[in-house]
Design an enzyme around this catalytic site. Structure first.
Site, mmCIF file in Angstrom:
data_model
loop_
_atom_site.group_PDB
_atom_site.id
_atom_site.type_symbol
_atom_site.label_atom_id
_atom_site.label_comp_id
_atom_site.label_asym_id
_atom_site.label_seq_id
_atom_site.Cartn_x
_atom_site.Cartn_y
_atom_site.Cartn_z
ATOM 1 N N SER A 17 -6.217 -5.541 12.256
ATOM 2 C CA SER A 17 -6.263 -4.339 12.308
ATOM 3 C C SER A 17 -7.487 -3.461 13.175
ATOM 4 C CB SER A 17 -6.693 -3.711 10.949
ATOM 5 O OG SER A 17 -6.499 -2.264 10.727
ATOM 6 N N ASP B 295 0.573 -1.256 -0.011
ATOM 7 C CA ASP B 295 0.125 0.074 0.117
ATOM 8 C C ASP B 295 0.827 1.437 0.155
ATOM 9 O OD1 ASP B 295 0.658 -0.389 2.587
ATOM 10 O OD2 ASP B 295 -1.289 0.253 3.507
ATOM 11 N N ASP C 148 -5.695 -0.619 5.542
ATOM 12 C CA ASP C 148 -6.632 -1.004 6.566
ATOM 13 C C ASP C 148 -8.116 -0.131 6.601
ATOM 14 O OD1 ASP C 148 -4.478 -2.694 7.307
ATOM 15 O OD2 ASP C 148 -3.656 -1.449 8.900
HETATM 16 C C1 GLA Z 1 -0.485 -2.816 8.253
HETATM 17 C C2 GLA Z 1 -0.553 -1.262 7.747
HETATM 18 C C3 GLA Z 1 -1.123 -1.157 6.556
HETATM 19 C C4 GLA Z 1 -0.202 -2.119 5.473
HETATM 20 C C5 GLA Z 1 -0.105 -3.324 6.051
HETATM 21 C C6 GLA Z 1 0.956 -4.330 5.265
HETATM 22 O O1 GLA Z 1 -1.509 -3.409 8.526
HETATM 23 O O2 GLA Z 1 -1.384 -0.644 8.532
HETATM 24 O O3 GLA Z 1 -1.160 0.058 5.972
HETATM 25 O O4 GLA Z 1 1.271 -1.577 5.588
HETATM 26 O O5 GLA Z 1 0.241 -3.464 7.483
HETATM 27 O O6 GLA Z 1 0.572 -4.593 4.207
#
Ligand code: GLA
Length: 337
Positions: A108, A21, A152
């Site tokens: 998340s 991302d 997320d």
């Molecule tokens: C975490 C971060 C996201 C992304 C993922 C890895 O979840 O919050 O922004 O970078 O790691 O894909």
């Protein structure tokens, strides 16, 4: 806020597309049923009182000039500050937070909390969700200290029931991809190792990607054509990002074709790349992947930022996932209840 508002922010699972991302790449996440519920009840005065029920902790701060804080309090104070900075009216209230998404599980809980807070606190929840996702991301970047991307927050705010969301982070184009698994199922299993984005590996990996861009003379790794000539470990980081972007589209194709064996193989390939090229695994995660594969998973991979958290696995009909595994499926996006 004239009356009590209850909002739910779901957690998310990223089917594939990890650490892409913040490199303008591709990912395929979905919102899940488990999440965080925030209740806001109006109070007289100009203060916010917040109660994290699961932690048994409280906070209270002035709407106007809240001091910075740490942990969950940073999310609450940061969300209030960012909403006000974006022109939303936030009124004095008592906030109650509860949920069924373990913190540090890689599903998340952070974005779930941010989204639920926003929808509980704003006057009118008919807002641009991409803008809201960006606002939530500023909470993490500027108030919590985690240099996370938008994966997320977009998954949690824009997800759709029954579908994964193919996100192209270059232009934030989002396409729903039906997730039709028949008798197969996706499960997550916690590794037992908690992770913290604001510290350690995550921010370091992000800095390495920026260093690779600088060395290659490009503004984002989306523009990289290869890792040729870069010193280690930057060459491996670039290799992961490029191969992972390709796996996102391969996964969308496998799903469209109903080829779930291939989907499993792509999960395995993603994990190997995260482990070997991105070096984002830890022994607990490796043991969890092995347990899932031993139980008959067609594929298994770490999910989220890595360095701990949960493992996602795809099981064919007839196989029994290990104890503690939880089935996951695409549920609705963040919403008022
Ligand atoms: C975490 C971060 C996201 C992304 C993922 C890895 O979840 O919050 O922004 O970078 O790691 O894909």
């Amino acid at each position: 806020m004239a009356e009590r508002v209850v909002a739910r922010g779901p957690g998310r699972v990223n089917l594939i597309g990890e650490h892409t991302d913040y490199n303008d790449g591709l990912a395929l996440p979905f919102a899940i049923d488990r999440g965080v519920t925030v209740t806001a009840e109006p109070l007289p005065g100009d203060r916010i009182e917040a109660h994290a029920l699961d932690l048994g902790e409280e906070d209270a701060f002035a709407l106007e000039d809240a001091e910075p804080a740490r942990g969950w309090r940073a999310f609450v104070r940061g969300t209030v500050a960012e909403l006000r900075a974006a022109g939303h009216e936030v009124r004095a209230c008592r906030i109650t937070i509860e949920g069924d998404l373990p913190h540090g599980s890689g599903l998340s809980s952070s974005a779930a909390l941010e989204a639920a807070l926003c929808l509980a606190l704003i006057e009118d929840d008919d807002v641009d969700r991409v803008e809201l996702a960006k606002l939530c991301s500023r909470v993490e970047n500027d108030h919590v200290g985690a240099r996370t991307g938008l994966l997320d927050q977009l998954a949690v705010l824009c997800g759709e029931e029954g579908r994964a969301l193919r996100i192209d982070f270059r232009d934030l184009a989002m396409d729903a991809v039906p997730l039709e698994l028949g008798d197969w199922r996706l499960v997550t299993l916690g590794s037992g190792a908690s992770h913290e984005h604001a510290g350690g590996g995550y921010n370091e990996r992000r800095a390495e990607c920026a260093a690779a861009c600088e060395a290659l003379g490009i503004s984002s790794l989306r523009d990289a054509t290869g890792a040729g000539g870069l010193p280690g470990p930057l060459d491996r980081r670039v290799r992961h990002v490029l191969s992972e972007n390709a796996r996102v589209d391969a996964m969308a194709e496998a799903l469209a074709a109903g080829d779930l064996e291939r989907a499993g193989a792509l999960l395995d390939a993603s994990h190997a790349s995260l482990r070997d090229d991105y070096e984002a695994s830890v022994p607990e995660v490796e043991r969890t992947v092995a347990a899932l594969k031993d139980a008959g998973a067609a594929g298994a991979r770490m999910v989220g930022g890595g360095f701990g958290g949960s493992v996602l696995a795809l099981f064919p009909p007839g196989a029994t996932p290990p104890d503690g595994s939880v089935s996951v499926a695409p549920g609705p996006a963040a919403r008022r209840l």
